[in-house]
Write an enzyme that holds these catalytic residues in place. Structure first.
Site, PDB file in Angstrom:
ATOM      1  CG  ASP A  86     -42.502 -22.821 -29.084  1.00  0.00           C
ATOM      2  OD1 ASP A  86     -42.920 -23.273 -28.084  1.00  0.00           O
ATOM      3  OD2 ASP A  86     -43.386 -22.607 -29.985  1.00  0.00           O
ATOM      4  NE  ARG A 143     -54.526 -30.010 -27.512  1.00  0.00           N
ATOM      5  CZ  ARG A 143     -53.094 -30.036 -27.287  1.00  0.00           C
ATOM      6  NH1 ARG A 143     -52.208 -30.404 -28.289  1.00  0.00           N
ATOM      7  NH2 ARG A 143     -52.717 -29.525 -26.056  1.00  0.00           N
ATOM      8  CD  GLU A 170     -47.642 -25.991 -34.481  1.00  0.00           C
ATOM      9  OE1 GLU A 170     -48.290 -25.209 -33.822  1.00  0.00           O
ATOM     10  OE2 GLU A 170     -46.712 -26.508 -34.052  1.00  0.00           O
ATOM     11  CG  HIS A 175     -49.883 -28.449 -32.902  1.00  0.00           C
ATOM     12  ND1 HIS A 175     -48.899 -29.157 -33.017  1.00  0.00           N
ATOM     13  CD2 HIS A 175     -49.751 -27.656 -31.957  1.00  0.00           C
ATOM     14  CE1 HIS A 175     -48.028 -28.787 -32.162  1.00  0.00           C
ATOM     15  NE2 HIS A 175     -48.610 -27.968 -31.297  1.00  0.00           N
ATOM     16  NE  ARG A 199     -46.862 -34.842 -27.272  1.00  0.00           N
ATOM     17  CZ  ARG A 199     -47.152 -33.530 -26.900  1.00  0.00           C
ATOM     18  NH1 ARG A 199     -47.093 -32.580 -27.734  1.00  0.00           N
ATOM     19  NH2 ARG A 199     -47.271 -33.116 -25.572  1.00  0.00           N
TER      20      ARG A 199
HETATM   21  O1  TA6 Z   1     -46.779 -25.343 -31.321  1.00  0.00           O
HETATM   22  C1  TA6 Z   1     -46.019 -25.181 -30.697  1.00  0.00           C
HETATM   23  C2  TA6 Z   1     -46.551 -25.243 -29.253  1.00  0.00           C
HETATM   24  O2  TA6 Z   1     -47.334 -24.348 -28.761  1.00  0.00           O
HETATM   25  C3  TA6 Z   1     -45.320 -25.345 -28.196  1.00  0.00           C
HETATM   26  O3  TA6 Z   1     -45.176 -24.310 -27.221  1.00  0.00           O
HETATM   27  C4  TA6 Z   1     -45.464 -26.869 -27.389  1.00  0.00           C
HETATM   28  O4  TA6 Z   1     -46.287 -26.637 -26.152  1.00  0.00           O
HETATM   29  C5  TA6 Z   1     -46.466 -27.574 -28.508  1.00  0.00           C
HETATM   30  O5  TA6 Z   1     -47.241 -26.520 -29.022  1.00  0.00           O
HETATM   31  C6  TA6 Z   1     -47.055 -28.585 -27.970  1.00  0.00           C
HETATM   32  O6  TA6 Z   1     -48.109 -28.591 -27.238  1.00  0.00           O
HETATM   33  P1  TA6 Z   1     -48.951 -29.484 -26.230  1.00  0.00           P
HETATM   34  O7  TA6 Z   1     -49.982 -28.836 -25.691  1.00  0.00           O
HETATM   35  O8  TA6 Z   1     -49.842 -30.420 -27.662  1.00  0.00           O
HETATM   36  O9  TA6 Z   1     -48.033 -30.344 -25.498  1.00  0.00           O
END
Ligand code: TA6
Length: 277
Positions: free
Chosen positions: A187, A75, A245, A144, A49
């Site tokens: 989002d 990832r 991102e 991301h 994270r």
């Molecule tokens: O980039 C935004 C997103 O697609 C959100 O919808 C949220 O799910 C975020 O990514 C984090 O995703 P993750 O799978 O890393 O928890």
């Protein structure tokens, strides 16, 4: 789970072989620019994270909405580190992933993905995807990027004015009017090739996200409720980060024919607004 630490007069940084994921970048004289949750989990098959996860070969649940794991497999696997170089305090780290290390029946192709992370007074991330198969394939890809901010409720993002975005919360397409601000969960997937600037008054700085080879900019902040719902995300950490991102997702997915390659690059830089003493 190996990682490489960068510590030079120019910058501090860290990158994990797990996902070839940048975890830290702090240019000399600046506060950290890349954010990592204090609740991040470091384990096999788990997404870390924070930092800069590499989303490939799909984004979220993919264009079908049925793909899993979220954001693809890249990832979640260890990428071989193939090169490290240092010059004038700048350190570049290369990782390469192919179907030899990571294959998924939802993406049954031969491919080669080269990630290069350059840690200096800027952070430069380059992703090169090659089709080494005998048949065409399409993919989504995104860096991301979790940016560290002083207070998400006071930041703004300029450079997306007039761009259309898919609001994933409302499931609607909207045109951006004015700067992007955060007064709740955001989002959004923008169709945009533009560079953007995140203005952070609490840290008295601006962070520029300059990109090439990318037609999608995704902006995310989970805000209060979603932060509390994520085990690997502190309840109050929504205030400390904003995701900006760099990708090619949805109808901006990339198709490569055999032997073709696609490069996407992002350069993150920071400028202080503090008065020089
Ligand atoms: O980039 C935004 C997103 O697609 C959100 O919808 C949220 O799910 C975020 O990514 C984090 O995703 P993750 O799978 O890393 O928890």
């Amino acid at each position: 789970m190996g990682s490489l630490i960068v510590d030079t007069p120019v910058a501090i940084g860290r990158i994990s072989d797990h996902g070839a994921q940048v975890l830290q970048w702090q240019p000399s004289g600046a506060e950290p620019v890349i954010w990592l949750s204090s609740h991040a989990v470091f384990a096999r098959d788990v997404a870390i994270r924070g930092g800069v996860p590499i989303c490939f070969p799909w984004f979220g649940a993919g264009r079908s909405g049925a793909m899993s794991p979220a954001h693809g497999f890249a990832r979640l696997v260890t990428w071989p580190c193939t090169a490290t170089t240092e010059q004038d305090g700048m350190v570049a780290v290369e990782h390469v992933l192919t179907q030899e290390q990571a294959v998924d029946p939802q993406f049954p192709y031969r491919y080669r993905m080269t990630s290069t992370a350059s840690f200096g007074d800027e952070l430069t991330l380059t992703l090169l995807v090659e089709n080494t198969d005998a048949t065409p394939f399409s993919f989504e890809v995104a860096l991301h990027t979790y940016l560290a901010v002083g207070d998400a409720s006071s930041v703004s993002i300029v450079g997306l004015e007039g761009a259309e975005y898919h609001d994933k919360l409302l499931d609607r397409h909207v045109v951006q009017a004015g700067p992007v601000i955060f007064d709740g969960e955001v989002d959004r997937v923008y169709s945009s090739t533009s560079d953007v600037i995140l203005r952070d008054p609490a840290l008295a700085r601006s962070v520029t996200i300059a990109k090439s080879g990318s037609a999608s900019t995704i902006v995310w902040n989970p805000w209060v409720d979603k932060s509390r719902a994520m085990a690997d995300f502190g309840d109050e950490e929504w205030r400390d980060m904003v995701c900006v991102e760099t990708g090619n997702v949805g109808d901006r997915a990339i198709t490569l024919h055999p032997g073709e390659a696609h490069e996407m690059k992002v350069i993150v830089s920071v400028s202080s607004h503090r008065p020089t003493s």
